[in-house]
Design an enzyme around this catalytic site. Structure first.
Site, PDB file in Angstrom:
ATOM      1  N   HIS A 202       1.058  -1.073  -0.472  1.00 32.48           N
ATOM      2  CA  HIS A 202       0.066  -0.099  -0.073  1.00 32.48           C
ATOM      3  C   HIS A 202       1.019   1.170  -0.198  1.00 32.48           C
ATOM      4  O   HIS A 202       0.810   2.252  -0.662  1.00 32.48           O
ATOM      5  CB  HIS A 202      -0.936  -0.084   1.506  1.00 32.48           C
ATOM      6  CG  HIS A 202      -1.775   0.808   1.262  1.00 32.48           C
ATOM      7  ND1 HIS A 202      -3.275   0.819   0.673  1.00 32.48           N
ATOM      8  CD2 HIS A 202      -2.102   2.757   2.034  1.00 32.48           C
ATOM      9  CE1 HIS A 202      -3.818   2.087   1.721  1.00 32.48           C
ATOM     10  NE2 HIS A 202      -2.840   3.245   1.606  1.00 32.48           N
ATOM     11  N   GLU A 203       1.818   1.350   1.226  1.00 28.16           N
ATOM     12  CA  GLU A 203       2.689   2.481   0.944  1.00 28.16           C
ATOM     13  C   GLU A 203       3.400   2.635  -0.311  1.00 28.16           C
ATOM     14  O   GLU A 203       4.053   3.227  -0.697  1.00 28.16           O
ATOM     15  CB  GLU A 203       3.165   2.217   2.442  1.00 28.16           C
ATOM     16  CG  GLU A 203       2.471   2.438   3.789  1.00 28.16           C
ATOM     17  CD  GLU A 203       1.315   3.963   3.416  1.00 28.16           C
ATOM     18  OE1 GLU A 203       1.842   4.492   3.020  1.00 28.16           O
ATOM     19  OE2 GLU A 203       0.347   3.993   3.651  1.00 28.16           O
TER      20      GLU A 203
END
Length: 521
Positions: free
Chosen positions: A173-174
């Site tokens: 996600h990051e």
């Protein structure tokens, strides 16, 4: 309820960490060196929160962010569209889930439905500088919402999968946010990992001023990149799961039965005539078993339907049966065998004169090589008088014949779900003895957790709610679409605030009711 030892261990561990941090920071002799040590290694400690940030991966992030600019532009543009659609879709999903939960709470016996849906709620605190990912699951399985609490309704054996999938989903996600930010010329300060209570997560540190100076569309590409990457990770995990038989084909074959990989010590299937690790289950009653899905499906059908009978000739019935006292159990079912018998079972049958006859018969002799039946008509063959004898058991209890050749059939008496929960199986049978039976199960289980948890971040993190990515997606979306319609910026901000307030209330209601369903019921 969460077990007391778990609570004590978690609270005690965090209290020890926070106490040590406080003592070191208050010590005149150690304060300076301790704070320098924290700063050098990028560590920070706060109540129930431990964070590590580093610039070690900055070069790698910049390498990814500058790789094939045209491709990345298209990639994150598609992600932007997905993020906007996910934002609206998540609101619809949460609204539908809330209505279903309220209906179930107000109904003593909720109507069963065939549709199965999985709703995963992910809490992702974020700020202008850091976009963080922390997962909390709430699932809706057959319209029964429950919160996944590690060590409570999530087996201890699954914790490694659970936390690993959370961490990987958060990192992916990051990475999406970080690469998209570099692609849009936003300064990337660093990447980090953190632990919140017991949940691991990740974050990226972006330069806020650069983020505010770029256009709303560029901001959307950055803010939507996280949920987009989680969606892609979920799809990739699903493809691996779907293609796993083909991937492992040189080493394992499938479609021949369900391979027993573990039998719990307290399992009713554990015993000299039970199931053993390495056994291949091929049939449950007359239901063929080619894989684990068939095993679960057959047990579900057996549980929902009435007990099947077995065809026994009149001569055999007369030979095997012996006089016994008939009495009714508390639930209304009939018993005609001694409670001390471990081999005999009470069977019911009917003839032309009487529809309620009972006989205490040796179960294995009756069932072995017998055809299953529902009525006497199913047993008429070769003009030999036969009866369909049905085990007279307590409600929800079933007599199940489990075939696992070349061994003798296992006869199981109990609730079908007990058999399902205490026996672990795999659809993959090793071609060679030295191959592990656990490897396919590990890959399958991990892929399923990645699909669930990464899907959680992809969908629920897009909810227009304070502190989620959905907050920034909504704000940038309003700026990109309504700046010419609503000229005053403070009016757009007010509209965004009201939508965020409603989205936050919707999410909070789902989480609160989900927790209530766990603790109160």
């Amino acid at each position: 309820m969460i077990p007391v030892p778990v609570v004590v261990t978690v609270l005690g561990g965090w209290c020890a960490v926070y106490l040590a941090d406080t003592l070191l920071k208050s010590s005149n002799s150690l304060k300076a060196s301790y704070e320098d040590w924290l700063l050098t290694y990028g560590l920070s400690v706060s109540p129930f929160h431990l964070r590590w940030q580093t610039a070690l991966f900055n070069r790698q992030f910049y390498s990814w962010g500058r790789w094939k600019p045209r491709f990345l532009y298209l990639w994150f543009s598609v992600g932007m569209v997905f993020g906007i659609v996910a934002m609206f879709g998540s609101v619809i999903l949460l609204g539908k889930t809330l209505l279903q939960t309220l209906t179930q709470m107000l109904t003593e016996a909720p109507k069963a439905q065939n549709d199965r849906m999985l709703q995963v709620v992910v809490s992702v605190p974020s700020s202008g500088l850091c976009l963080r990912a922390v997962c909390k699951l709430i699932m809706l399985h057959e319209n029964n919402p429950y919160t996944v609490v590690p060590g409570v309704n999530l087996p201890i054996s699954q914790l490694t999968y659970f936390f690993s999938a959370i961490l990987i989903s958060g990192v992916i996600h990051e990475v999406g946010h970080g690469v998209a930010a570099i692609r849009e010329q936003v300064r990337f300060n660093g990447f980090g990992i953190f632990i919140f209570i017991v949940y691991p997560g990740a974050f990226v540190d972006l330069f806020t001023t650069h983020l505010q100076l770029i256009s709303p569309v560029q901001q959307l590409r950055i803010f939507c990149a996280g949920v987009w990457h989680n969606f892609v990770l979920g799809v990739a995990s699903f493809m691996v799961l779907f293609l796993l038989p083909a991937i492992l084909f040189p080493f394992y074959y499938t479609g021949v039965g369900a391979l027993v990989t573990e039998v719990a010590e307290d399992s009713p299937a554990n015993g000299p005539r039970g199931l053993f690790v390495g056994d291949l289950v091929t049939n449950l009653q007359d239901c063929p078993v080619y894989n684990v899905e068939d095993w679960n499906s057959c047990l579900g059908d057996i549980s929902e339907k009435s007990q099947v009978g077995y065809c026994v000739s009149a001569a055999t019935l007369q030979q095997l049966s012996f006089p016994a006292r008939v009495y009714r159990r508390l639930d209304g079912t009939v018993e005609c065998c001694s409670n001390n018998s471990l081999t005999d079972i009470c069977f019911s049958y009917s003839n032309k004169l009487d529809s309620h006859l009972y006989a205490c018969l040796p179960a294995r002799k009756v069932i072995e090589a017998s055809k299953v039946c529902r009525t006497n008509m199913d047993c008429h063959k070769d003009f030999v008088p036969s009866f369909c004898v049905t085990p007279s058991l307590e409600n929800q209890t079933r007599l199940i014949r489990v075939k696992h050749p070349p061994h003798i059939d296992m006869l199981y008496v109990g609730h079908p779900m007990h058999l399902q929960y205490t026996v672990s199986l795999s659809s993959f049978v090793p071609r060679q003895n030295f191959l592990s039976t656990d490897l396919p199960v590990v890959i399958e289980t991990f892929c399923k957790y990645l699909i669930s948890l990464s899907g959680a971040l992809a969908v629920i993190n897009a909810v227009p709610c304070f502190a989620l990515d959905g907050q920034w997606i909504l704000n940038s979306f309003l700026e990109a679409t309504l700046s010419s319609v609503i000229v005053e910026k403070h009016n757009r901000e007010l509209l965004g605030f009201l939508i965020l307030l409603a989205g936050s209330a919707l999410l909070a209601a789902n989480v609160a009711l989900g927790l209530w369903m766990v603790t109160a019921r």
